[in-house]
Design an enzyme around this catalytic site. Structure first.
Site, PDB file in Angstrom:
ATOM      1  N   LYS A  13       0.828  -1.219   0.000  1.00 49.42           N
ATOM      2  CA  LYS A  13       0.000   0.000   0.000  1.00 49.42           C
ATOM      3  C   LYS A  13       0.860   1.267   0.000  1.00 49.42           C
ATOM      4  O   LYS A  13       0.590   2.195  -0.750  1.00 49.42           O
ATOM      5  CB  LYS A  13      -0.917   0.042   1.236  1.00 49.42           C
ATOM      6  CG  LYS A  13      -1.895  -1.113   1.325  1.00 49.42           C
ATOM      7  CD  LYS A  13      -2.834  -0.953   2.518  1.00 49.42           C
ATOM      8  CE  LYS A  13      -2.157  -1.060   3.878  1.00 49.42           C
ATOM      9  NZ  LYS A  13      -1.648  -2.412   4.190  1.00 49.42           N
ATOM     10  N   ARG A  88      -9.560   0.626   8.815  1.00 50.57           N
ATOM     11  CA  ARG A  88      -9.063  -0.710   9.134  1.00 50.57           C
ATOM     12  C   ARG A  88     -10.139  -1.574   9.779  1.00 50.57           C
ATOM     13  O   ARG A  88      -9.913  -2.746  10.021  1.00 50.57           O
ATOM     14  CB  ARG A  88      -7.946  -0.600  10.182  1.00 50.57           C
ATOM     15  CG  ARG A  88      -6.560  -0.361   9.673  1.00 50.57           C
ATOM     16  CD  ARG A  88      -5.862  -1.647   9.367  1.00 50.57           C
ATOM     17  NE  ARG A  88      -4.525  -1.817   9.900  1.00 50.57           N
ATOM     18  CZ  ARG A  88      -3.452  -1.118   9.581  1.00 50.57           C
ATOM     19  NH1 ARG A  88      -3.519  -0.110   8.775  1.00 50.57           N
ATOM     20  NH2 ARG A  88      -2.292  -1.430  10.089  1.00 50.57           N
ATOM     21  N   ARG A 127      11.626  -6.851   5.672  1.00 52.75           N
ATOM     22  CA  ARG A 127      11.444  -5.402   5.574  1.00 52.75           C
ATOM     23  C   ARG A 127      12.238  -4.688   6.668  1.00 52.75           C
ATOM     24  O   ARG A 127      12.300  -5.134   7.799  1.00 52.75           O
ATOM     25  CB  ARG A 127       9.954  -5.093   5.728  1.00 52.75           C
ATOM     26  CG  ARG A 127       9.608  -3.638   5.591  1.00 52.75           C
ATOM     27  CD  ARG A 127       8.221  -3.491   5.023  1.00 52.75           C
ATOM     28  NE  ARG A 127       7.207  -3.382   6.052  1.00 52.75           N
ATOM     29  CZ  ARG A 127       5.932  -3.080   5.799  1.00 52.75           C
ATOM     30  NH1 ARG A 127       5.516  -2.884   4.554  1.00 52.75           N
ATOM     31  NH2 ARG A 127       5.069  -2.998   6.760  1.00 52.75           N
ATOM     32  N   ARG A 162      11.250  -3.074  12.444  1.00 54.35           N
ATOM     33  CA  ARG A 162      10.217  -2.534  13.331  1.00 54.35           C
ATOM     34  C   ARG A 162       9.881  -3.524  14.429  1.00 54.35           C
ATOM     35  O   ARG A 162       9.907  -4.721  14.203  1.00 54.35           O
ATOM     36  CB  ARG A 162       8.942  -2.238  12.516  1.00 54.35           C
ATOM     37  CG  ARG A 162       8.867  -0.824  12.027  1.00 54.35           C
ATOM     38  CD  ARG A 162       7.813  -0.626  10.977  1.00 54.35           C
ATOM     39  NE  ARG A 162       6.512  -1.197  11.300  1.00 54.35           N
ATOM     40  CZ  ARG A 162       5.460  -1.136  10.487  1.00 54.35           C
ATOM     41  NH1 ARG A 162       5.560  -0.524   9.312  1.00 54.35           N
ATOM     42  NH2 ARG A 162       4.315  -1.664  10.812  1.00 54.35           N
ATOM     43  N   ARG A 173      -0.628  -9.605  13.329  1.00 51.38           N
ATOM     44  CA  ARG A 173      -1.157  -8.534  12.464  1.00 51.38           C
ATOM     45  C   ARG A 173      -1.962  -9.112  11.301  1.00 51.38           C
ATOM     46  O   ARG A 173      -2.983  -8.568  10.908  1.00 51.38           O
ATOM     47  CB  ARG A 173      -0.020  -7.663  11.935  1.00 51.38           C
ATOM     48  CG  ARG A 173       0.408  -6.589  12.926  1.00 51.38           C
ATOM     49  CD  ARG A 173       1.761  -6.020  12.605  1.00 51.38           C
ATOM     50  NE  ARG A 173       1.820  -5.340  11.321  1.00 51.38           N
ATOM     51  CZ  ARG A 173       2.914  -5.209  10.594  1.00 51.38           C
ATOM     52  NH1 ARG A 173       4.055  -5.717  11.011  1.00 51.38           N
ATOM     53  NH2 ARG A 173       2.888  -4.555   9.463  1.00 51.38           N
TER      54      ARG A 173
HETATM   55  P1  ADP Z   1       0.987  -2.313   8.164  1.00 48.08           P
HETATM   56  O1  ADP Z   1       2.325  -2.577   7.599  1.00 48.08           O
HETATM   57  O2  ADP Z   1       0.483  -3.315   9.151  1.00 48.08           O
HETATM   58  O3  ADP Z   1      -0.017  -1.931   7.137  1.00 48.08           O
HETATM   59  P2  ADP Z   1       0.832   0.302   9.368  1.00 48.08           P
HETATM   60  O4  ADP Z   1       2.075   1.075   9.272  1.00 48.08           O
HETATM   61  O5  ADP Z   1      -0.319   0.666   8.516  1.00 48.08           O
HETATM   62  O6  ADP Z   1       1.275  -1.187   9.169  1.00 48.08           O
HETATM   63  O7  ADP Z   1       0.308   0.292  10.887  1.00 48.08           O
HETATM   64  C1  ADP Z   1       1.137  -0.074  11.978  1.00 48.08           C
HETATM   65  C2  ADP Z   1       0.297  -0.191  13.241  1.00 48.08           C
HETATM   66  O8  ADP Z   1      -0.343   1.079  13.523  1.00 48.08           O
HETATM   67  C3  ADP Z   1      -0.853  -1.173  13.162  1.00 48.08           C
HETATM   68  O9  ADP Z   1      -0.435  -2.481  13.462  1.00 48.08           O
HETATM   69  C4  ADP Z   1      -1.811  -0.614  14.215  1.00 48.08           C
HETATM   70  O10 ADP Z   1      -1.378  -0.909  15.523  1.00 48.08           O
HETATM   71  C5  ADP Z   1      -1.659   0.877  14.022  1.00 48.08           C
HETATM   72  N1  ADP Z   1      -2.639   1.430  13.039  1.00 48.08           N
HETATM   73  C6  ADP Z   1      -2.365   2.009  11.845  1.00 48.08           C
HETATM   74  N2  ADP Z   1      -3.487   2.408  11.210  1.00 48.08           N
HETATM   75  C7  ADP Z   1      -4.513   2.059  12.012  1.00 48.08           C
HETATM   76  C8  ADP Z   1      -5.931   2.174  11.928  1.00 48.08           C
HETATM   77  N3  ADP Z   1      -6.527   2.737  10.854  1.00 48.08           N
HETATM   78  N4  ADP Z   1      -6.676   1.700  12.950  1.00 48.08           N
HETATM   79  C9  ADP Z   1      -6.108   1.131  14.031  1.00 48.08           C
HETATM   80  N5  ADP Z   1      -4.788   0.978  14.191  1.00 48.08           N
HETATM   81  C10 ADP Z   1      -3.986   1.434  13.194  1.00 48.08           C
END
Ligand code: ADP
Ligand code: ZN
Length: 215
Positions: A13, A88, A127, A162, A173
């Site tokens: 994404k 989400r 990553r 991370r 996740r």
């Molecule tokens: P990913 O690589 O899982 O897509 P992100 O960078 O989008 O990772 O998100 C990392 C973390 O931030 C998630 O695991 C969650 O804890 C939190 N997070 C991000 N966006 C949201 C959201 N829209 N709702 C709830 N938690 C979120």
């Protein structure tokens, strides 16, 4: 363009969003980047979000909606935006629908980036991310390592794994994605906004979106 990018963690994404911003100056809005920035900066928001994020759990919907309500009203969103990592959950999607109606904004498309699970797992474990909260550049130890090991090409800060990219947090996740986020595919299908692209390569995804938008 005004898009939502859906897809499991590691579906690409962020990469797709960056490629799309270059097309028309739309801004990428990544809730993950915003939250990680807040954690690093030690703000109230960061303190509230940190525990959830480390475990690979979702941050509560109310916190996220507070962030997004402000963010979508900033002037740089007028040209367009690419929502990366938001919504989400079904409650977030419903709240977003209301918020957009209130702001008089309509979405062009919701893109579902579908990538096989083996590819996702391989990507996430390899990553690496720049630890500078203002940069957060992404590398991959196999396919796109930084020029100097462990050092960000863009800003010179350390490139690290991370905390939520240990094997345990990753499988958590992915389970959270399947349970809470995958239902959004049906939600946006009903709204008549869904476009699914099955592609491993981000350029192919971008070309599909361009075609769909007539760009
Ligand atoms: P990913 O690589 O899982 O897509 P992100 O960078 O989008 O990772 O998100 C990392 C973390 O931030 C998630 O695991 C969650 O804890 C939190 N997070 C991000 N966006 C949201 C959201 N829209 N709702 C709830 N938690 C979120
Ligand atoms: Zn950097």
């Amino acid at each position: 363009m005004k898009l939502i990018l859906l897809g499991a963690p590691g579906a690409g994404k962020g990469t797709v969003a960056k490629l799309l911003t270059a097309l028309d100056g739309s801004v990428q809005i990544s809730t993950g980047d915003i939250l990680r920035g807040a954690v690093q900066a030690g703000t109230e928001l960061g303190k509230e979000a940190e525990g959830y994020m480390k475990r690979g759990d979702l941050v509560p919907d109310s916190l996220i909606m507070g962030i997004m309500e402000k963010r979508l009203q900033e002037p740089d969103c007028a040209k367009g935006f690419l929502l990366d990592g938001f919504p989400r959950t079904i409650p977030q999607a419903e709240a977003l629908k209301e918020l957009l109606a209130k702001l008089g904004i309509s979405l062009d498309l919701v893109v579902n980036i579908a990538v096989p699970r083996e590819v996702i797992l391989d990507r996430l474990t390899t990553r690496r991310t720049c630890e500078n909260p203002k940069c957060q550049a992404i590398y991959n130890v196999k396919s796109s390592p930084p020029k100097k090991e462990g050092i960000c090409d863009k800003c010179g800060a350390k490139v690290v794994q991370r905390e939520d990219e240990t094997e345990e947090a990753i499988s958590h996740r992915l389970a959270t994605y399947n349970e809470k986020t995958a239902p959004l595919i049906g939600f946006y299908e009903k709204e008549g906004l869904l476009y699914t692209v099955e592609a491993v390569d981000s350029d192919t995804v971008v070309n599909g979106i361009k075609g769909k938008l007539g760009l």
